[in-house]
Scaffold this active site. Structure first.
Site, mmCIF file in Angstrom:
data_model
loop_
_atom_site.group_PDB
_atom_site.id
_atom_site.type_symbol
_atom_site.label_atom_id
_atom_site.label_comp_id
_atom_site.label_asym_id
_atom_site.label_seq_id
_atom_site.Cartn_x
_atom_site.Cartn_y
_atom_site.Cartn_z
ATOM 1 N N ASP A 1 0.705 -1.278 0.183
ATOM 2 C CA ASP A 1 -0.095 -0.040 -0.037
ATOM 3 C C ASP A 1 0.751 1.122 -0.163
ATOM 4 O O ASP A 1 0.236 2.464 -0.491
ATOM 5 C CB ASP A 1 -1.015 -0.002 1.275
ATOM 6 C CG ASP A 1 -1.836 1.270 1.238
ATOM 7 O OD1 ASP A 1 -2.516 1.291 0.284
ATOM 8 O OD2 ASP A 1 -1.863 1.857 2.277
ATOM 9 N N SER B 1 -6.866 5.614 -0.095
ATOM 10 C CA SER B 1 -7.218 4.659 -0.884
ATOM 11 C C SER B 1 -8.685 4.223 -0.466
ATOM 12 O O SER B 1 -9.384 4.323 0.390
ATOM 13 C CB SER B 1 -6.359 3.337 -0.122
ATOM 14 O OG SER B 1 -4.999 3.600 -0.173
ATOM 15 N N GLN C 1 -4.929 -0.863 -7.246
ATOM 16 C CA GLN C 1 -5.569 0.018 -6.327
ATOM 17 C C GLN C 1 -6.229 1.215 -6.995
ATOM 18 O O GLN C 1 -5.618 2.006 -7.634
ATOM 19 C CB GLN C 1 -4.478 0.442 -5.242
ATOM 20 C CG GLN C 1 -5.015 1.249 -4.124
ATOM 21 C CD GLN C 1 -3.876 1.491 -3.025
ATOM 22 O OE1 GLN C 1 -3.350 2.451 -3.263
ATOM 23 N NE2 GLN C 1 -3.898 0.923 -2.092
#
Length: 283
Positions: free
Chosen positions: A202, A225, A275
């Protein structure tokens, strides 16, 4: 405890009590852990939440099955000040595949939901993959986390060596490459290495969209996110250098979409990530 997945007595890396992937079993497939802060100390680092959710799923599946994919939605921010609770529910246990649904809550409110699929290993057959990006190795490259304080929890757990930024073949695509590995060696357990890679994944992916704005995070730009998907292709070690190739291909409608690939030093593609993140600029 499922073999290799950390509990309070076996944290990931040189960590303090209750940080990173450490979980406490509170019974009935429910676990609790603390997530450290990210860029904003009052908001938990999203990779810590994903890594802990995967660790919770591993704790409820048989030892002979390994994760091959996860799909997560970030619903609310998590604060590092309180524990996050992870409920891992059995969706299916088939002959070759198992599925778990993990729900992370804090203060009684859902913060993340994640589907995780595990599988039995199959006999090695023919493999097909593209060539590894042609970039310098980690030796001699700058510290990609130099903009963070030396004591930042992410920096004390993960080493990062940044390849100089490159723009893609057209102005619509941004490419960024960096090498990552955990600080210190990890036990020889694939579950722990998978959780560690989810934790790492991430950190640089969505921020690839910020290259045109400059790093660290410029004033007036909001990035958060929204969802996170990951596929694990072959065994790897998260305590050995892995190249993370990140590509941001779309931005608009207050969102940005990024693609990531992890490569080992033998040129093998070991994991893929996609993502989507909220991206807003304040006038």
């Amino acid at each position: 405890m499922i073999s290799g997945v950390p509990d309070q007595a076996q944290p990931f890396g040189p960590l303090g009590k209750g940080e990173r992937l450490a979980l406490e079993d509170v019974g009935s497939g429910v676990f609790e852990g603390y997530c450290h802060g990210g860029r904003a100390q009052e908001r938990a680092y999203g990779g810590a939440v994903v890594g802990q959710a995967l660790a919770a799923a591993y704790r409820t599946v048989e030892d002979d099955r390994s994760v091959h994919s996860l799909h997560a939605y970030f619903l609310r921010a998590v604060t590092p000040e309180r524990p996050t609770r992870y409920a891992s529910d059995v969706v299916r246990d088939g002959r070759s595949y198992s599925v778990r649904q993990v729900t992370a809550t804090q203060g009684g409110k859902e913060a993340l939901t994640m589907s995780v699929s595990f599988k039995l290993p199959q006999p090695e057959g023919s493999r097909r993959q593209p060539g590894m990006p042609d970039v310098p190795g980690p030796e001699g490259l700058d510290d990609g986390f130099a903009f963070r304080p030396a004591t930042h929890p992410l920096r004390t757990a993960v080493e990062c060596r940044q390849v100089p930024d490159a723009v893609g073949p057209d102005e619509g695509q941004i490419e960024r490459f960096a090498w990552f590995r955990t600080v210190g060696a990890l036990p020889d357990d694939p579950a722990l290495h998978a959780c560690a890679l989810a934790y790492i994944s991430d950190a640089p992916l969505a921020p690839t969209a910020l290259v045109p704005y400059g790093e660290p995070r410029p004033v007036g730009v909001v990035l958060a996110s929204l969802d996170h998907a990951m596929w694990f292709h072959r065994p790897f070690r998260a305590d050995e250098w892995l190249l993370y190739a990140c590509r941001s291909r779309l931005a608009g409608d207050g969102r940005t979409l990024a693609y990531g690939e992890f490569w080992d030093r033998h040129g093998r593609l070991v994991a893929s990530v996609v993502q989507e993140a909220l991206l807003r600029t304040r006038e």
